[in-house]
Design an enzyme around this catalytic site. Structure first.
Site, PDB file in Angstrom:
ATOM      1  N   VAL A 165      -3.912   9.017 -12.575  1.00 24.07           N
ATOM      2  CA  VAL A 165      -4.631   7.791 -12.931  1.00 24.07           C
ATOM      3  C   VAL A 165      -6.010   7.771 -12.274  1.00 24.07           C
ATOM      4  O   VAL A 165      -7.005   7.391 -12.904  1.00 24.07           O
ATOM      5  CB  VAL A 165      -3.803   6.554 -12.532  1.00 24.07           C
ATOM      6  CG1 VAL A 165      -4.556   5.272 -12.848  1.00 24.07           C
ATOM      7  CG2 VAL A 165      -2.464   6.568 -13.273  1.00 24.07           C
ATOM      8  N   TYR A 166      -6.077   8.183 -11.036  1.00 23.39           N
ATOM      9  CA  TYR A 166      -7.368   8.297 -10.339  1.00 23.39           C
ATOM     10  C   TYR A 166      -8.299   9.215 -11.116  1.00 23.39           C
ATOM     11  O   TYR A 166      -9.477   8.884 -11.352  1.00 23.39           O
ATOM     12  CB  TYR A 166      -7.130   8.843  -8.929  1.00 23.39           C
ATOM     13  CG  TYR A 166      -8.361   9.327  -8.205  1.00 23.39           C
ATOM     14  CD1 TYR A 166      -9.248   8.421  -7.631  1.00 23.39           C
ATOM     15  CD2 TYR A 166      -8.627  10.683  -8.085  1.00 23.39           C
ATOM     16  CE1 TYR A 166     -10.377   8.869  -6.961  1.00 23.39           C
ATOM     17  CE2 TYR A 166      -9.746  11.137  -7.421  1.00 23.39           C
ATOM     18  CZ  TYR A 166     -10.624  10.219  -6.857  1.00 23.39           C
ATOM     19  OH  TYR A 166     -11.736  10.667  -6.196  1.00 23.39           O
ATOM     20  N   SER A 167      -7.804  10.354 -11.541  1.00 29.85           N
ATOM     21  CA  SER A 167      -8.608  11.302 -12.300  1.00 29.85           C
ATOM     22  C   SER A 167      -9.065  10.701 -13.620  1.00 29.85           C
ATOM     23  O   SER A 167     -10.207  10.889 -14.048  1.00 29.85           O
ATOM     24  CB  SER A 167      -7.809  12.582 -12.547  1.00 29.85           C
ATOM     25  OG  SER A 167      -8.530  13.483 -13.359  1.00 29.85           O
ATOM     26  N   ASN A 170     -11.993   8.303 -13.198  1.00 34.87           N
ATOM     27  CA  ASN A 170     -13.216   9.032 -12.890  1.00 34.87           C
ATOM     28  C   ASN A 170     -13.737   9.782 -14.114  1.00 34.87           C
ATOM     29  O   ASN A 170     -14.952   9.916 -14.295  1.00 34.87           O
ATOM     30  CB  ASN A 170     -12.988   9.985 -11.717  1.00 34.87           C
ATOM     31  CG  ASN A 170     -13.126   9.285 -10.386  1.00 34.87           C
ATOM     32  OD1 ASN A 170     -14.219   9.132  -9.845  1.00 34.87           O
ATOM     33  ND2 ASN A 170     -12.003   8.814  -9.846  1.00 34.87           N
TER      34      ASN A 170
END
Length: 292
Positions: A165-167, A170
């Site tokens: 999810v972080y990726s 971004n």
């Protein structure tokens, strides 16, 4: 060459920059470098102690600065911040959207939950919407163009397990950067991104984690054999801030990764040969026992 001559080469002296998360790490390094370039610097920092520290540093360096304790995830605080910048400086030339964090959330995507998604969204993408939307009118008011710089990560451009999810958020910064660059070009406002690899910062203390006996691994992980430092990304931000250096650069991402993305899976082996199919029995941080 004198400081004044160096500042003249950059064309940034007297211009105003806002750096979010400017109290530590990449943001702090960027604030200090912009001050050296003769810029007037506004910093938004959520941590009061860090805010006070960077304020002292900038003031001691003779920088005309405005340091605000603010949470840029909060829309009303962002509006108040931009109002303060308008009152103090009457213009804004450079915006560095530096805030971002994986919040220590790691695990299989199937086990993730919506509260985590929302928290990651707010700190990695939503705040960029808030700050940028509030900053654009002030940039346009000067009529001198401007530069918006969004901090992303190299993980937005390659697969990474356990922080899916972080990726994803971004990766969304790339689309935001490209599309906004097209939209704002008519006003002379350039929009770009910086994507660092693992960088020593307040969030990540990479180099100290590697025991001295394992430091040899660094030349295998990165073609330029070290982790990043805040100053590396700050230098890229200075380049993107300067119309003289990057006046026809917009809608792109500068990778500050020691060559890691270009290398792909290729790594140097202990005998200095190369492989794209490494066999690793243990992570490079942990010392091996005598039996291994």
């Amino acid at each position: 060459m004198t400081i004044a001559q160096e500042q003249s080469l950059l064309g940034l002296a007297g211009k105003v920059a806002l750096i979010t998360g400017g109290g530590a790490g990449i943001g702090r390094a960027t604030a200090e470098l912009f001050a050296q370039a003769g810029m007037r610097v506004a910093v938004a920092e959520i941590d009061p102690e860090r805010a006070a520290n960077v304020r002292r540093t900038l003031e001691d360096a003779g920088c005309d600065c405005l340091v605000s304790v603010a949470d840029v995830r909060d829309g009303p605080q962002v509006v108040a911040l931009l109002d303060d910048i308008a009152t103090r400086f009457a213009r804004l030339d450079v915006l560095v959207n530096n805030v971002g964090d994986f919040l220590g959330i790691k695990g299989e995507f199937v086990d993730s939950h919506e509260d985590q998604w929302q928290a990651l969204y707010e700190i990695n993408l939503r705040h960029i919407f808030h700050v940028t939307r509030a900053a654009i009118p002030l940039m346009q008011r000067s009529g001198d163009g401007g530069s918006i710089i969004n901090l992303s990560t190299v993980e937005a451009f390659r697969g990474i397990p356990l922080t899916v999810v972080y990726s994803a958020f971004n990766a969304a910064i790339t689309g935001f950067t490209q599309s906004l660059a097209v939209e704002l070009g008519q006003y002379g406002i350039r929009v770009n991104a910086i994507a660092p690899e693992t960088t020593n910062s307040a969030q990540i203390t990479a180099t100290p984690r590697v025991p001295p006996e394992n430091r040899e691994n660094l030349k295998r992980w990165f073609p330029i054999g070290r982790f990043g430092e805040g100053s590396d990304s700050a230098g890229a931000a200075l380049f993107l801030a300067s119309d003289l250096l990057s006046g026809w650069v917009s809608g792109t991402t500068v990778f500050v990764d020691g060559g890691a993305l270009a290398a792909g899976a290729w790594m140097r082996m202990p005998n200095d040969d190369w492989t794209h199919l490494p066999i690793i029995s243990r992570d490079g941080y942990t010392p091996r026992s005598a039996k291994e």
